[in-house]
Design a protein around this motif. Structure first.
Motif, PDB file in Angstrom:
ATOM      1  N   ARG A  60      13.840 -43.279   8.209  1.00 28.96           N
ATOM      2  CA  ARG A  60      12.588 -42.927   7.956  1.00 28.96           C
ATOM      3  C   ARG A  60      11.656 -42.481   9.124  1.00 28.96           C
ATOM      4  O   ARG A  60      10.949 -41.789   8.889  1.00 28.96           O
ATOM      5  CB  ARG A  60      11.799 -44.368   7.399  1.00 28.96           C
ATOM      6  CG  ARG A  60      10.259 -44.597   7.105  1.00 28.96           C
ATOM      7  CD  ARG A  60       9.618 -45.368   6.998  1.00 28.96           C
ATOM      8  NE  ARG A  60       9.803 -46.215   8.349  1.00 28.96           N
ATOM      9  CZ  ARG A  60       9.748 -47.493   8.706  1.00 28.96           C
ATOM     10  NH1 ARG A  60       9.265 -48.330   7.531  1.00 28.96           N
ATOM     11  NH2 ARG A  60       9.496 -47.999   9.995  1.00 28.96           N
ATOM     12  N   GLU A 104       9.851 -38.864   9.063  1.00 31.95           N
ATOM     13  CA  GLU A 104       8.364 -38.927   9.238  1.00 31.95           C
ATOM     14  C   GLU A 104       8.072 -37.870  10.659  1.00 31.95           C
ATOM     15  O   GLU A 104       7.085 -37.216  10.591  1.00 31.95           O
ATOM     16  CB  GLU A 104       7.893 -40.188   9.701  1.00 31.95           C
ATOM     17  CG  GLU A 104       7.641 -40.924   8.320  1.00 31.95           C
ATOM     18  CD  GLU A 104       7.204 -42.419   8.523  1.00 31.95           C
ATOM     19  OE1 GLU A 104       7.238 -43.150   9.751  1.00 31.95           O
ATOM     20  OE2 GLU A 104       6.773 -43.209   7.566  1.00 31.95           O
ATOM     21  N   GLN A 132      12.692 -44.384   2.231  1.00 32.92           N
ATOM     22  CA  GLN A 132      11.850 -45.334   1.679  1.00 32.92           C
ATOM     23  C   GLN A 132      12.373 -46.074   0.725  1.00 32.92           C
ATOM     24  O   GLN A 132      12.238 -47.173   0.545  1.00 32.92           O
ATOM     25  CB  GLN A 132      10.603 -44.661   1.247  1.00 32.92           C
ATOM     26  CG  GLN A 132       9.753 -43.849   2.478  1.00 32.92           C
ATOM     27  CD  GLN A 132       8.818 -42.939   1.964  1.00 32.92           C
ATOM     28  OE1 GLN A 132       8.881 -42.342   0.775  1.00 32.92           O
ATOM     29  NE2 GLN A 132       7.506 -42.999   2.624  1.00 32.92           N
ATOM     30  N   TRP A 133      13.325 -45.564  -0.178  1.00 37.49           N
ATOM     31  CA  TRP A 133      13.680 -46.243  -1.320  1.00 37.49           C
ATOM     32  C   TRP A 133      14.471 -47.493  -0.774  1.00 37.49           C
ATOM     33  O   TRP A 133      14.489 -48.392  -1.401  1.00 37.49           O
ATOM     34  CB  TRP A 133      14.444 -45.280  -2.263  1.00 37.49           C
ATOM     35  CG  TRP A 133      15.130 -45.815  -3.240  1.00 37.49           C
ATOM     36  CD1 TRP A 133      16.561 -46.591  -3.493  1.00 37.49           C
ATOM     37  CD2 TRP A 133      14.574 -46.180  -4.653  1.00 37.49           C
ATOM     38  NE1 TRP A 133      16.751 -46.961  -4.737  1.00 37.49           N
ATOM     39  CE2 TRP A 133      15.527 -46.803  -5.277  1.00 37.49           C
ATOM     40  CE3 TRP A 133      13.282 -46.091  -5.187  1.00 37.49           C
ATOM     41  CZ2 TRP A 133      15.260 -47.389  -6.622  1.00 37.49           C
ATOM     42  CZ3 TRP A 133      13.071 -46.490  -6.341  1.00 37.49           C
ATOM     43  CH2 TRP A 133      13.939 -47.235  -7.126  1.00 37.49           C
ATOM     44  N   ILE A 154      14.791 -49.020   1.896  1.00 33.89           N
ATOM     45  CA  ILE A 154      13.745 -49.812   2.841  1.00 33.89           C
ATOM     46  C   ILE A 154      12.955 -50.813   1.713  1.00 33.89           C
ATOM     47  O   ILE A 154      12.861 -51.913   1.948  1.00 33.89           O
ATOM     48  CB  ILE A 154      12.727 -49.386   3.698  1.00 33.89           C
ATOM     49  CG1 ILE A 154      13.652 -48.696   4.723  1.00 33.89           C
ATOM     50  CG2 ILE A 154      11.754 -50.283   4.497  1.00 33.89           C
ATOM     51  CD1 ILE A 154      12.640 -47.616   5.642  1.00 33.89           C
ATOM     52  N   GLY A 155      12.773 -50.342   0.421  1.00 30.35           N
ATOM     53  CA  GLY A 155      12.118 -50.953  -0.643  1.00 30.35           C
ATOM     54  C   GLY A 155      10.574 -50.480  -0.684  1.00 30.35           C
ATOM     55  O   GLY A 155       9.939 -51.128  -1.290  1.00 30.35           O
ATOM     56  N   ASP A 156      10.312 -49.454  -0.141  1.00 31.19           N
ATOM     57  CA  ASP A 156       8.943 -48.781  -0.294  1.00 31.19           C
ATOM     58  C   ASP A 156       9.139 -47.963  -1.633  1.00 31.19           C
ATOM     59  O   ASP A 156       8.916 -46.802  -1.575  1.00 31.19           O
ATOM     60  CB  ASP A 156       8.539 -47.927   0.627  1.00 31.19           C
ATOM     61  CG  ASP A 156       8.249 -48.897   2.096  1.00 31.19           C
ATOM     62  OD1 ASP A 156       8.070 -50.020   1.865  1.00 31.19           O
ATOM     63  OD2 ASP A 156       8.210 -48.080   3.180  1.00 31.19           O
ATOM     64  N   THR A 157       9.329 -48.531  -2.673  1.00 28.68           N
ATOM     65  CA  THR A 157       9.625 -47.724  -3.782  1.00 28.68           C
ATOM     66  C   THR A 157       8.549 -46.987  -4.490  1.00 28.68           C
ATOM     67  O   THR A 157       8.936 -45.808  -4.711  1.00 28.68           O
ATOM     68  CB  THR A 157       9.782 -48.921  -5.222  1.00 28.68           C
ATOM     69  OG1 THR A 157      10.684 -49.908  -4.623  1.00 28.68           O
ATOM     70  CG2 THR A 157      10.184 -48.277  -6.526  1.00 28.68           C
ATOM     71  N   GLU A 158       7.384 -47.182  -4.430  1.00 26.58           N
ATOM     72  CA  GLU A 158       6.212 -46.322  -5.159  1.00 26.58           C
ATOM     73  C   GLU A 158       6.074 -45.051  -3.927  1.00 26.58           C
ATOM     74  O   GLU A 158       5.959 -43.788  -4.454  1.00 26.58           O
ATOM     75  CB  GLU A 158       4.874 -47.052  -5.008  1.00 26.58           C
ATOM     76  CG  GLU A 158       4.792 -47.994  -6.124  1.00 26.58           C
ATOM     77  CD  GLU A 158       5.312 -47.714  -7.422  1.00 26.58           C
ATOM     78  OE1 GLU A 158       4.909 -46.820  -7.968  1.00 26.58           O
ATOM     79  OE2 GLU A 158       6.110 -48.310  -7.929  1.00 26.58           O
ATOM     80  N   ASP A 159       6.279 -45.484  -2.727  1.00 28.97           N
ATOM     81  CA  ASP A 159       6.122 -44.378  -1.682  1.00 28.97           C
ATOM     82  C   ASP A 159       7.349 -43.312  -1.774  1.00 28.97           C
ATOM     83  O   ASP A 159       7.321 -42.088  -1.835  1.00 28.97           O
ATOM     84  CB  ASP A 159       5.991 -44.775  -0.339  1.00 28.97           C
ATOM     85  CG  ASP A 159       4.769 -45.385   0.214  1.00 28.97           C
ATOM     86  OD1 ASP A 159       3.669 -45.278  -0.752  1.00 28.97           O
ATOM     87  OD2 ASP A 159       4.590 -46.153   0.881  1.00 28.97           O
ATOM     88  N   ALA A 160       8.557 -43.991  -2.119  1.00 31.74           N
ATOM     89  CA  ALA A 160       9.859 -43.087  -2.069  1.00 31.74           C
ATOM     90  C   ALA A 160       9.726 -42.216  -3.379  1.00 31.74           C
ATOM     91  O   ALA A 160       9.991 -41.092  -3.408  1.00 31.74           O
ATOM     92  CB  ALA A 160      10.700 -44.046  -2.420  1.00 31.74           C
TER      93      ALA A 160
END
Length: 190
Positions: free
Chosen positions: A18, A22, A41-42, A44-50
């Motif tokens: 990540r 970035e 991101q997916w 890591i668990g940042d689903t919406e951002d992914a």
């Protein structure tokens, strides 16, 4: 930095991937960097951002005429939205988009069948679609599609009451994934 980011992604070092993606985005916001950042991101668990980042990468690939990359991302977006309760309609839209732009080859058809199987509530139809994905994965030598088709069809068979047959497919899928036939974490997760 993009090659280092991709190496970190392949090594399942999600945080480093990540950060490196970035950094790559800061100097050159390419669709490859967006796609890689979305993958990190997916995990890591940042689903919406992914989902948002990979949708942006899809749009750029599409504008650039990179249909293969765009259809791959549309299928991924369909699979991920389909795995999230309440997002079946969004997943269906991504499947339709992928169907419209994907090449009519065995691998693309198989990935679309796999995505459709994830939205299917009828275990028999789910089995048929997942088995189609499995067979097309074998026909196209797409090991990731083959393993995921095995797993999904096994789940569908168990759900339809054909427990022994389904468990054999699930066991085979786990054996293939555990043996490292694919190095993609999505395959192991399936």
């Amino acid at each position: 930095s993009l090659s280092r980011a991709e190496a970190a992604l392949r090594a399942s070092d999600w945080i480093a991937a990540r950060d490196l993606f970035e950094a790559a985005m800061a100097t050159e916001p390419t669709p490859e960097a967006m796609d890689g950042l979305g993958q990190a991101q997916w995990w890591i668990g940042d689903t919406e951002d992914a989902l948002a980042m990979r949708a942006r990468a899809y749009a750029i690939y599409r504008r650039q005429g990179r249909v293969t990359d765009a259809s791959r991302l549309a299928i991924w977006l369909a699979l991920q939205h389909g795995a999230t309760p309440g997002r079946e309609t969004v997943a269906g839209g991504w499947i339709s988009r992928a169907e419209r732009i994907a090449a009519p080859d065995a691998a693309s058809t198989g990935w679309l069948a796999l995505a459709r199987s994830g939205l299917e509530t009828d275990p028999i139809k789910m089995t048929d679609l997942a088995t189609q994905a499995l067979e097309l994965g074998r026909a196209s030598s797409d090991i990731e599609l083959e393993i995921r088709g095995l797993a999904r069809s096994g789940l569908a068979l168990v759900s339809s009451g054909r427990v022994d047959e389904g468990m054999r497919r699930l066991d085979e899928a786990m054996a293939a994934a555990s043996a490292g036939e694919s190095d993609r974490p999505e395959v192991f997760a399936e």
